[in-house]
Design a protein around this motif. Structure first.
Motif, PDB file in Angstrom:
ATOM      1  N   ARG A  82     -30.168 -54.826   6.974  1.00 47.79           N
ATOM      2  CA  ARG A  82     -29.970 -55.931   7.925  1.00 47.79           C
ATOM      3  C   ARG A  82     -28.670 -55.760   8.695  1.00 47.79           C
ATOM      4  NH1 ARG A  82     -30.531 -61.830   5.458  1.00 47.79           N
ATOM      5  NH2 ARG A  82     -28.745 -61.077   4.246  1.00 47.79           N
ATOM      6  N   THR A  83     -27.600 -55.332   8.013  1.00 44.55           N
ATOM      7  CA  THR A  83     -26.314 -55.134   8.712  1.00 44.55           C
ATOM      8  C   THR A  83     -26.404 -54.019   9.744  1.00 44.55           C
ATOM      9  OG1 THR A  83     -25.417 -53.534   7.103  1.00 44.55           O
ATOM     10  CG2 THR A  83     -25.049 -55.879   6.652  1.00 44.55           C
ATOM     11  N   ARG A  84     -27.405 -53.138   9.610  1.00 46.11           N
ATOM     12  CA  ARG A  84     -27.578 -52.023  10.546  1.00 46.11           C
ATOM     13  C   ARG A  84     -28.615 -52.312  11.609  1.00 46.11           C
ATOM     14  NH1 ARG A  84     -26.804 -46.420   7.209  1.00 46.11           N
ATOM     15  NH2 ARG A  84     -25.214 -47.143   5.737  1.00 46.11           N
ATOM     16  N   GLY A  85     -29.119 -53.526  11.642  1.00 51.93           N
ATOM     17  CA  GLY A  85     -30.109 -53.888  12.646  1.00 51.93           C
ATOM     18  C   GLY A  85     -31.472 -53.281  12.404  1.00 51.93           C
ATOM     19  N   VAL A  86     -31.814 -53.078  11.136  1.00 57.33           N
ATOM     20  CA  VAL A  86     -33.098 -52.471  10.767  1.00 57.33           C
ATOM     21  C   VAL A  86     -33.993 -53.538  10.140  1.00 57.33           C
ATOM     22  CG1 VAL A  86     -34.223 -50.714   9.351  1.00 57.33           C
ATOM     23  CG2 VAL A  86     -31.993 -50.239  10.392  1.00 57.33           C
ATOM     24  N   HIS A  87     -35.237 -53.594  10.571  1.00 54.65           N
ATOM     25  CA  HIS A  87     -36.212 -54.528  10.019  1.00 54.65           C
ATOM     26  C   HIS A  87     -36.874 -53.890   8.803  1.00 54.65           C
ATOM     27  CE1 HIS A  87     -40.499 -56.183  10.107  1.00 54.65           C
ATOM     28  NE2 HIS A  87     -39.748 -57.138   9.619  1.00 54.65           N
ATOM     29  N   ALA A  88     -37.006 -54.632   7.707  1.00 57.08           N
ATOM     30  CA  ALA A  88     -37.591 -54.089   6.477  1.00 57.08           C
ATOM     31  C   ALA A  88     -38.814 -54.886   6.063  1.00 57.08           C
ATOM     32  CB  ALA A  88     -36.566 -54.094   5.354  1.00 57.08           C
ATOM     33  N   VAL A  89     -39.833 -54.164   5.632  1.00 58.96           N
ATOM     34  CA  VAL A  89     -40.972 -54.730   4.917  1.00 58.96           C
ATOM     35  C   VAL A  89     -40.767 -54.355   3.458  1.00 58.96           C
ATOM     36  CG1 VAL A  89     -43.465 -54.621   4.564  1.00 58.96           C
ATOM     37  CG2 VAL A  89     -42.530 -54.609   6.893  1.00 58.96           C
TER      38      VAL A  89
END
Length: 322
Positions: A176-183
């Motif tokens: 999240r801190t890197r601007g990445v969306h996770a499933v």
């Protein structure tokens, strides 16, 4: 730098006098060595409980009788009671009374006091409780190591297996801190935990690949495995190239199928985990990295704490309180 009296004192420590399950653990009294140059003595307020703790005395890695007693424990948080001459903490400075946390002790962390290398001791942020601080660095550096091996692309979507586990929730937050969306895969009862830390939950089990694809129709940039099941490996390899997949728990499959695995005794991994500790502490201090704690146990009930951890779904980290 002022050195406190080096008078030796005693501590309670949990040890495994023989190999076996948590039931072999005993609490004994030990001498705490005085802090020499480059060392710090810490009165322990909380001990992190990790799977590697019981692996050491389970007999699965070694059953050498010469290594007994095994002294588990690699993460602690507490208060400085002594500094060796001309010694500073890894975070700089340091004085008796400072609140600190440490990772990569030489073992023996299941103790009411410990003397350890100052290079492994950092100032604890005031916003971080002792149980949380004692459980930050091992899981946090493991999650960060996964991102070192397979760097995610900002704005992309990735798949995290075991997203509600100890490493998984920290991995979600680092993404999240890197601007990445996770499933993130989890059981239905843990879906809210995945959402809490920034991921979209997906239930593991039959049909996982199709459910994951439905949540990311644009595809996945990378996959991170924190559980090591064949399902996690097979689904990941179906969704991303093997070069974009890393595991911390399926080393045998990684060796066989040619994808990355982190952990073990890889010197590059160990060096990186040391280098990232200060960053993780800063993120935790600012509230960008939360360590969920499921429960605490008195030091004398270490066997009970480890049994709960070994059951596989404690619902967060566990700490021992001396």
């Amino acid at each position: 730098m002022t050195q406190r009296s080096v008078t030796q004192h005693r501590a309670r420590q949990v040890v495994a006098p023989r190999y076996g399950g948590p039931e072999v653990l005993e609490t004994i009294e030990v001498d705490v060595p005085p802090a020499g140059p480059g060392e710090v003595t810490v009165e322990v307020r909380a001990v992190g409980v990790n799977p590697t703790d019981y692996k050491g005395f389970s007999g699965r890695m070694s059953s050498d009788p010469a290594a007994l007693p095994i002294r588990p424990g690699y993460e602690v948080a507490g208060v400085v009671t002594a500094l060796g001459a001309d010694t500073e903490l890894a975070s700089g400075g340091g004085a008796v009374g400072d609140e600190v946390l440490a990772f990569r002790t030489p073992g023996g962390g299941y103790s009411s006091a410990i003397t350890l290398a100052a290079a492994d001791v950092f100032a604890k942020p005031a916003t971080l409780g002792f149980p949380e601080a004692a459980n930050l660095l091992l899981a946090g550096s493991t999650a960060a190591d996964m991102l070192r091996v397979v760097p995610p692309t900002a704005g992309a979507t990735v798949l995290v297996h075991g997203a509600s586990g100890a490493v998984g929730v920290l991995l979600l937050q680092l993404l999240r801190t890197r601007g990445v969306h996770a499933v993130g895969t989890a059981s239905p009862s843990r879906s809210d935990e995945v959402r809490r830390f920034g991921g979209d939950p997906v239930t593991y089990g039959d049909g996982l690949e199709d459910r994951a694809r439905a949540l990311a129709p644009q595809g996945f940039d990378a996959a991170y495995d924190c559980v090591g099941t064949d399902e996690a490996v097979d689904v990941s390899l179906a969704l991303v190239p093997k070069e974009r997949f890393v595991t911390i728990a399926a080393q045998a499959r990684a060796h066989r199928d040619g994808f990355a695995a982190v952990g073990g005794r890889d010197p590059e991994s160990a060096a990186f985990r040391d280098s990232v500790r200060a960053e993780l502490i800063a993120l935790a201090g600012s509230g960008d990295l939360v360590v969920p704690v499921a429960g605490t146990y008195p030091l004398d009930r270490a066997a009970e704490a480890l049994t709960r951890l070994a059951d596989g779904h404690p619902g967060g980290k566990i700490a021992l309180i001396p």
